[in-house]
Design a protein around this motif. Structure first.
Motif, mmCIF file in Angstrom:
data_model
loop_
_atom_site.group_PDB
_atom_site.id
_atom_site.type_symbol
_atom_site.label_atom_id
_atom_site.label_comp_id
_atom_site.label_asym_id
_atom_site.label_seq_id
_atom_site.Cartn_x
_atom_site.Cartn_y
_atom_site.Cartn_z
ATOM 1 N N ALA A 80 1.194 -1.292 0.199
ATOM 2 C CA ALA A 80 -0.371 0.186 -0.397
ATOM 3 C C ALA A 80 0.878 1.553 0.189
ATOM 4 C CB ALA A 80 -1.012 0.332 1.379
ATOM 5 N N GLY A 81 1.846 0.999 0.880
ATOM 6 C CA GLY A 81 2.273 2.379 1.208
ATOM 7 C C GLY A 81 3.297 2.738 -0.099
ATOM 8 N N LEU A 82 3.428 1.536 -1.040
ATOM 9 C CA LEU A 82 4.545 1.630 -2.496
ATOM 10 C C LEU A 82 3.629 2.097 -3.593
ATOM 11 C CD1 LEU A 82 7.471 1.498 -4.045
ATOM 12 C CD2 LEU A 82 7.000 -0.708 -4.195
ATOM 13 N N GLU A 83 2.592 1.766 -3.430
ATOM 14 C CA GLU A 83 1.578 2.017 -4.023
ATOM 15 C C GLU A 83 0.775 3.496 -4.124
ATOM 16 O OE1 GLU A 83 -3.729 1.675 -5.522
ATOM 17 O OE2 GLU A 83 -2.033 -0.500 -4.104
ATOM 18 N N GLN A 84 1.208 4.133 -3.015
ATOM 19 C CA GLN A 84 0.592 5.259 -2.567
ATOM 20 C C GLN A 84 1.726 6.148 -3.119
ATOM 21 O OE1 GLN A 84 0.403 6.363 1.751
ATOM 22 N NE2 GLN A 84 -0.838 7.980 1.048
ATOM 23 N N TYR A 85 3.262 5.628 -3.016
ATOM 24 C CA TYR A 85 4.415 6.606 -3.650
ATOM 25 C C TYR A 85 4.727 6.737 -4.796
ATOM 26 C CZ TYR A 85 9.428 8.303 -3.781
ATOM 27 O OH TYR A 85 10.580 8.735 -3.387
ATOM 28 N N ALA A 86 4.056 5.230 -5.460
ATOM 29 C CA ALA A 86 4.535 5.871 -7.289
ATOM 30 C C ALA A 86 3.206 6.375 -7.447
ATOM 31 C CB ALA A 86 4.059 4.317 -7.488
ATOM 32 N N ALA A 87 2.326 6.331 -6.629
ATOM 33 C CA ALA A 87 0.751 7.395 -7.830
ATOM 34 C C ALA A 87 1.054 8.774 -7.483
ATOM 35 C CB ALA A 87 -0.707 7.220 -6.547
ATOM 36 N N LEU A 88 2.420 9.403 -6.470
ATOM 37 C CA LEU A 88 2.539 10.617 -6.577
ATOM 38 C C LEU A 88 3.455 11.137 -8.192
ATOM 39 C CD1 LEU A 88 4.893 11.047 -3.936
ATOM 40 C CD2 LEU A 88 1.868 11.621 -3.657
ATOM 41 N N TYR A 89 3.511 10.062 -8.935
ATOM 42 C CA TYR A 89 4.810 10.428 -9.561
ATOM 43 C C TYR A 89 3.967 9.420 -11.333
ATOM 44 C CZ TYR A 89 7.937 11.795 -6.470
ATOM 45 O OH TYR A 89 9.110 11.899 -5.540
ATOM 46 N N ALA A 90 2.310 9.354 -11.062
ATOM 47 C CA ALA A 90 1.565 9.029 -11.861
ATOM 48 C C ALA A 90 1.835 9.988 -13.387
ATOM 49 C CB ALA A 90 -0.068 7.937 -11.291
ATOM 50 N N LYS A 91 1.085 10.680 -13.224
ATOM 51 C CA LYS A 91 0.940 11.902 -14.573
ATOM 52 C C LYS A 91 2.210 12.248 -15.264
ATOM 53 C CE LYS A 91 -2.509 14.309 -12.318
ATOM 54 N NZ LYS A 91 -3.175 14.932 -11.641
ATOM 55 N N ALA A 92 3.941 11.484 -14.514
ATOM 56 C CA ALA A 92 4.750 11.345 -15.426
ATOM 57 C C ALA A 92 5.199 11.051 -17.157
ATOM 58 C CB ALA A 92 6.213 11.084 -14.573
ATOM 59 N N GLU A 93 5.370 11.971 -17.551
ATOM 60 C CA GLU A 93 5.055 11.682 -19.240
ATOM 61 C C GLU A 93 6.257 10.918 -19.911
ATOM 62 O OE1 GLU A 93 2.401 12.426 -21.088
ATOM 63 O OE2 GLU A 93 2.326 14.100 -20.332
ATOM 64 N N PRO A 94 5.803 9.793 -20.310
ATOM 65 C CA PRO A 94 6.882 8.603 -20.920
ATOM 66 C C PRO A 94 8.113 9.641 -21.216
ATOM 67 C CG PRO A 94 4.964 8.896 -22.673
ATOM 68 C CD PRO A 94 4.570 9.798 -21.415
ATOM 69 N N GLY A 95 9.188 9.365 -20.976
ATOM 70 C CA GLY A 95 10.520 9.601 -21.325
ATOM 71 C C GLY A 95 10.731 10.248 -20.679
ATOM 72 N N GLN A 96 10.390 11.239 -19.044
ATOM 73 C CA GLN A 96 10.642 11.847 -18.149
ATOM 74 C C GLN A 96 10.858 10.889 -16.839
ATOM 75 O OE1 GLN A 96 7.028 14.337 -17.336
ATOM 76 N NE2 GLN A 96 8.131 16.323 -17.801
ATOM 77 N N ARG A 97 12.005 11.922 -16.940
ATOM 78 C CA ARG A 97 12.400 10.926 -15.051
ATOM 79 C C ARG A 97 11.629 11.498 -13.940
ATOM 80 N NH1 ARG A 97 18.914 10.272 -15.298
ATOM 81 N NH2 ARG A 97 18.637 8.990 -13.436
ATOM 82 N N SER A 98 11.469 10.690 -13.091
ATOM 83 C CA SER A 98 10.944 11.301 -12.029
ATOM 84 C C SER A 98 11.811 11.621 -10.419
ATOM 85 C CB SER A 98 9.371 10.606 -11.153
ATOM 86 O OG SER A 98 8.323 10.212 -12.124
ATOM 87 N N CYS A 99 11.708 12.493 -10.526
ATOM 88 C CA CYS A 99 12.171 13.272 -8.874
ATOM 89 C C CYS A 99 11.791 14.084 -7.984
ATOM 90 C CB CYS A 99 13.335 14.244 -9.383
ATOM 91 S SG CYS A 99 14.465 15.404 -8.018
ATOM 92 N N ASP A 100 12.374 13.519 -6.918
ATOM 93 C CA ASP A 100 11.977 14.129 -4.968
ATOM 94 C C ASP A 100 13.293 14.136 -4.837
ATOM 95 O OD1 ASP A 100 11.831 13.366 -2.521
ATOM 96 O OD2 ASP A 100 10.857 10.647 -3.409
ATOM 97 N N ALA A 101 12.898 14.731 -3.968
ATOM 98 C CA ALA A 101 13.653 16.466 -3.634
ATOM 99 C C ALA A 101 13.215 16.358 -2.152
ATOM 100 C CB ALA A 101 13.627 17.537 -3.917
ATOM 101 N N SER A 102 13.797 15.804 -1.075
ATOM 102 C CA SER A 102 12.967 15.828 0.080
ATOM 103 C C SER A 102 15.032 15.261 1.121
ATOM 104 C CB SER A 102 12.560 14.019 0.773
ATOM 105 O OG SER A 102 11.222 13.787 -0.224
ATOM 106 N N THR A 103 14.631 17.168 1.682
ATOM 107 C CA THR A 103 15.883 17.008 3.070
ATOM 108 C C THR A 103 16.078 15.971 3.983
ATOM 109 O OG1 THR A 103 14.564 18.358 4.235
ATOM 110 C CG2 THR A 103 15.754 19.384 1.868
#
Length: 281
Positions: free
Chosen positions: A49-72
């Motif tokens: 469930a937690g992994l699915e929730q994390y992945a959902a944050l980046y579900a709108k990335a377009e093909p060819g885009q690299r997703s980035c997480d910026a967390s201090t």
């Protein structure tokens, strides 16, 4: 399942927001609405469930885009242990990390100003640095970096000095883009823009804080509003912090220098430098 292949792992008050804004304009990079999801700070991300929730944050990335997480929070030992191990378990096998580091004493002062204006710290920096270990711990960059090196190796981590990024932003962004395999020509030079500065920073009143945390804002308004627009609106609508900033005494500065000298030397050796990264060490 879409998961980040780029991590901006910190450090706090070392330009991560500015880098977030700079990379967010690159068409090959995707950021979700919240700059700091901190998903890898908890074992929850290892559950289905937690992994699915994390992945959902980046579900709108377009093909060819690299997703980035910026967390201090990813370089805030000992408060958030085990982040590199979680990253290697859930992220793509070749993910890369960028670690921004700033003069460690200047970073501590900026952190205190940030927390003081947020009502999370007292007015005396000298008192806070002696009673709250997080200030010094977050500035022990080599200590924070070492678990990441053990987990993924030096070649997949880029250490960027905040001072270089601020003073020579186009050159720094070219280096960052080269490290990430991005076309640096897509970066638009906004060298004079700095985000999330403590001085003159908008102050969140209780009403504004509640509005920001509301479901309507987080689920409807925030996802539809670009990050740059959110920063501009926030600056226009919220009252500014007072300009009088708490000062660090000479004794406090020398105390921090003694506490951090060994770590600065270790980081300098890690980067194969013949002298310390910053004056005074």
């Amino acid at each position: 399942m879409s998961l980040p292949s780029i991590l901006i792992i910190g450090s706090m008050k070392a330009g991560t927001t500015s880098l977030y804004m700079d990379l967010a304009q690159h068409p090959a990079v995707f950021f979700q609405a919240d700059k700091e999801p901190h998903s890898l700070c908890s074992d929850d991300v290892l559950t289905p469930a937690g992994l699915e929730q994390y992945a959902a944050l980046y579900a709108k990335a377009e093909p060819g885009q690299r997703s980035c997480d910026a967390s201090t929070g990813y370089t805030k030992l000992p408060d958030f242990p085990g982040v590199p191990a979680r990253a290697t378990q859930v992220l793509p096998a070749d993910f890369q990390a960028i670690y921004l580091v700033r003069h460690p004493i200047d970073r501590i002062v900026s952190q205190h100003h940030h927390e003081f204006f947020a009502g999370e710290a007292g007015p005396s920096i000298d008192d806070e640095i002696r009673t709250q270990p997080r200030y010094i711990q977050y500035s022990r960059y080599y200590e924070q970096l070492a678990p990441w090196v053990d987990a993924i190796g030096k070649d997949r981590i880029l250490v960027v000095r905040f001072e270089d990024y601020v003073e020579r932003r186009p050159e720094a962004m070219e280096r960052i883009c080269q490290f990430l395999g991005l076309d640096a020509a897509e970066f638009v030079d906004r060298e004079a823009v700095a985000y999330n500065k403590s001085q003159g920073k908008p102050v969140l009143s209780s009403v504004w804080r509640q509005a920001r945390e509301s479901g309507f804002y987080r689920k409807i308004v925030r996802p539809l509003m670009p990050a740059g627009m959110r920063q501009a609106v926030r600056g226009l609508l919220l009252p500014k912090a007072k300009q009088e900033l708490p000062k660090l005494s000479a004794e406090g500065r020398e105390y921090l220098r003694r506490e951090l000298k060994g770590d600065v030397e270790a980081l300098s050796r890690y980067l194969n430098l013949n002298e310390p990264l910053w004056e005074g060490f």
